[in-house]
Design a protein around this motif. Structure first.
Motif, mmCIF file in Angstrom:
data_model
loop_
_atom_site.group_PDB
_atom_site.id
_atom_site.type_symbol
_atom_site.label_atom_id
_atom_site.label_comp_id
_atom_site.label_asym_id
_atom_site.label_seq_id
_atom_site.Cartn_x
_atom_site.Cartn_y
_atom_site.Cartn_z
ATOM 1 N N ALA A 432 -29.657 58.916 118.010
ATOM 2 C CA ALA A 432 -29.735 58.889 116.550
ATOM 3 C C ALA A 432 -28.447 58.302 115.986
ATOM 4 N N GLY A 433 -28.555 57.190 115.289
ATOM 5 C CA GLY A 433 -27.380 56.529 114.729
ATOM 6 C C GLY A 433 -26.852 55.385 115.556
ATOM 7 N N MET A 434 -27.527 55.028 116.660
ATOM 8 C CA MET A 434 -27.071 53.934 117.508
ATOM 9 C C MET A 434 -27.744 52.602 117.186
ATOM 10 N N GLY A 435 -28.600 52.571 116.174
ATOM 11 C CA GLY A 435 -29.347 51.360 115.870
ATOM 12 C C GLY A 435 -28.612 50.409 114.943
ATOM 13 N N TRP A 436 -29.379 49.534 114.307
ATOM 14 C CA TRP A 436 -28.833 48.444 113.500
ATOM 15 C C TRP A 436 -27.937 48.958 112.375
ATOM 16 N N CYS A 437 -28.322 50.065 111.718
ATOM 17 C CA CYS A 437 -27.527 50.565 110.591
ATOM 18 C C CYS A 437 -26.358 51.424 111.045
ATOM 19 N N GLN A 438 -26.271 51.720 112.354
ATOM 20 C CA GLN A 438 -25.173 52.510 112.916
ATOM 21 C C GLN A 438 -25.004 53.867 112.224
ATOM 22 N N GLY A 439 -26.130 54.465 111.877
ATOM 23 C CA GLY A 439 -26.107 55.808 111.335
ATOM 24 C C GLY A 439 -25.862 55.915 109.854
ATOM 25 N N ARG A 440 -25.699 54.794 109.167
ATOM 26 C CA ARG A 440 -25.411 54.874 107.736
ATOM 27 C C ARG A 440 -26.538 55.558 106.971
ATOM 28 N N MET A 441 -27.784 55.342 107.404
ATOM 29 C CA MET A 441 -28.915 55.926 106.703
ATOM 30 C C MET A 441 -29.257 57.335 107.199
ATOM 31 N N CYS A 442 -29.132 57.568 108.482
ATOM 32 C CA CYS A 442 -29.632 58.835 109.026
ATOM 33 C C CYS A 442 -28.567 59.911 109.185
#
Length: 479
Positions: A432-442
């Motif tokens: 969780a938080g390793m994707g494209w947004c780098q956790g900014r949303m989640c």
């Protein structure tokens, strides 16, 4: 010559960045204003492009005269060469040419040289570097959205996203909308959609109206803002928008896209009241739960963070020499506060870079405006608090991290079964938080579900960067 003047790079062309740029340029500093949007103004002053032929763009805004004044002043400064406006430039890193140590307490900034790295254009592939004697961070904020069953359906958008579509593109995402969440942004979003012809079925606000009565002294100190809220309320009545205070959205429904939402009343403890659920048909849900400051550039520079805001002194200086910050990045507070902070920061940077002293009367007036605005929004923050038990409505199969498709159940398992006690450990165990947004949303949702405090992430880069650009970034060219 203009090029011999000290050089200030201002990152962000919203209210704070505009005010700072104009103040600094008026006091002998050469300014480069860098912004990711195609035009100045930020989200607050977002406007449709000229090609759309909007006959009355002012209809979507309040404080339009302020924007006209700022926009005309910027155009004049650009024409005379004291401000260079770099639009469509996406800043991914700011670094000092020579390493500098933060100062404590905050002392007058020594002259340093900083390099701003940006990517140009919609594809963000062309690297651009700007060298400056000082940097002012006016990077604004972004929306906080908490998950609930069905929140990933097409037709569910952020409240700010719905407003941006309307302001910037003169488009709406549907014909019947529900606006929900909490915060002052919901009012202009609901009234804007209704004025554009959308049937707004309900404005669902989790805040308790009684909380406003407990803050009457602080709120009454800003009668203009109170009157603004009253005008929004009158427009909601005129468009027959049903207001549901102390309610929340518990689920969104639909197969291929949104077709209804379920809302429910909250009790005095912030829990959903049994038997209060009601279903509202709609094809758009505009939802938001407040704002968060953009901290990436400040974090990578090593600026001290106070909670989830950049820490500054009375002159809007950070504890890193040569770096100022203003606007939402130092604390969410609206356009008026951003303008006051931007003006103070720009004057301070100019004074420090040129060795002059600001006019005390102008300085005091801006400081009073800043203090009043901060007090007003501190009162609003206490009113627009999140429901205390919002996590109870998030089912285990609800996706929390959309980039990596991590569910609430996986987050809870990482805490309950694997012993995770902070967001970073949950991230390592679940992605969780390793994707494209780098956790900014989640990150807010992950922190809430994990029962831990959300802390600054300390990201090295403010946005994804091609490897080829990183390889060439070690030898920046002069601006």
């Amino acid at each position: 010559m203009a090029t011999e003047r000290p050089h200030l790079a201002v990152i962000g062309a919203g209210p704070a960045g505009l005010a700072a740029s104009l103040a600094a340029a008026a006091h002998g500093v050469r300014v480069t204003l860098i912004d990711s949007a195609a035009g100045a103004g930020g989200q607050f002053y977002r406007r449709p492009p000229a090609e759309l032929g909007a006959r009355r763009p002012a209809a979507l805004h309040h404080r339009w005269r302020t924007w006209r004044r700022l926009g005309d002043a910027l155009a004049a400064r650009v024409e005379e060469g004291t401000i260079r406006h770099l639009a469509d430039h996406h800043v991914w890193c700011v670094e000092p040419v020579e390493p500098v140590e933060p100062v404590e307490p905050m002392e007058p900034a020594e002259r340093v040289e900083l390099v701003v790295h940006a990517l140009l254009g919609p594809l963000q592939e062309e690297p651009v570097t700007v060298r400056a004697d000082a940097v002012l961070l006016a990077t604004g904020g972004y929306e906080k959205v908490l998950p609930f069953p069905g929140w990933t359906l097409p037709g569910v958008v952020t409240a700010g996203g719905a407003q941006a579509m309307l302001k910037g593109g003169l488009v709406v995402s549907g014909q019947r909308a529900v606006v929900a969440g909490t915060g002052p942004l919901l009012l202009p979003v609901a009234t804007g959609l209704a004025a554009a012809g959308v049937e707004v079925a309900a404005l669902v606000e989790s805040a308790d109206p009684k909380a406003f009565l407990r803050r009457t002294v602080a709120l009454a100190a800003q009668p203009g803002k109170v009157a603004e809220g009253v005008r929004y309320g009158a427009r909601l009545l005129r468009h027959h928008v049903k207001l549901l205070p102390r309610h929340t959205v518990v689920a969104a429904h639909g197969e291929q896209r949104l077709d209804a939402v379920t809302v429910a009343a909250l009790d005095t403890h912030g829990r959903v009241g049994p038997g209060t659920e009601r279903r509202i048909a709609c094809d758009t849900l505009a939802v938001g739960h407040g704002m968060l400051a953009h901290l990436d550039l400040a974090e990578s520079l090593g600026c001290r963070i106070d909670g989830l805001n950049v820490a500054v002194d009375g002159e809007q200086r950070t504890d890193v020499p040569g770096v100022w910050a203003a606007g939402e990045t130092t604390g969410i507070g609206g356009a008026a506060l951003s303008l006051a902070e931007g003006h103070i920061a720009g004057r301070s940077a100019a004074a420090r870079l040129t060795g002059t002293r600001p006019d005390p009367h102008t300085w005091a007036r801006a400081a009073r405006s800043r203090r009043r605005a901060r007090e007003f929004f501190a009162a609003l923050d206490s009113v627009y608090a999140l429901p205390a038990h919002w996590t109870e409505q998030v089912t285990d199969d609800t996706v929390v991290c959309r980039c990596e498709e991590v569910t609430a159940g996986a987050v809870r398992n990482a805490v309950d079964e694997l012993g995770a006690g902070d967001v970073r450990t949950v991230k390592l165990l679940t992605r969780a938080g390793m994707g494209w947004c780098q956790g900014r949303m989640c990150e807010p949702a992950v922190a809430g579900l994990a029962g831990c405090e959300q802390t600054p992430a300390r990201r090295l880069l403010a946005r994804p960067v091609p490897l080829g650009v990183l390889a060439r970034a070690g030898d920046p060219e002069d601006d």
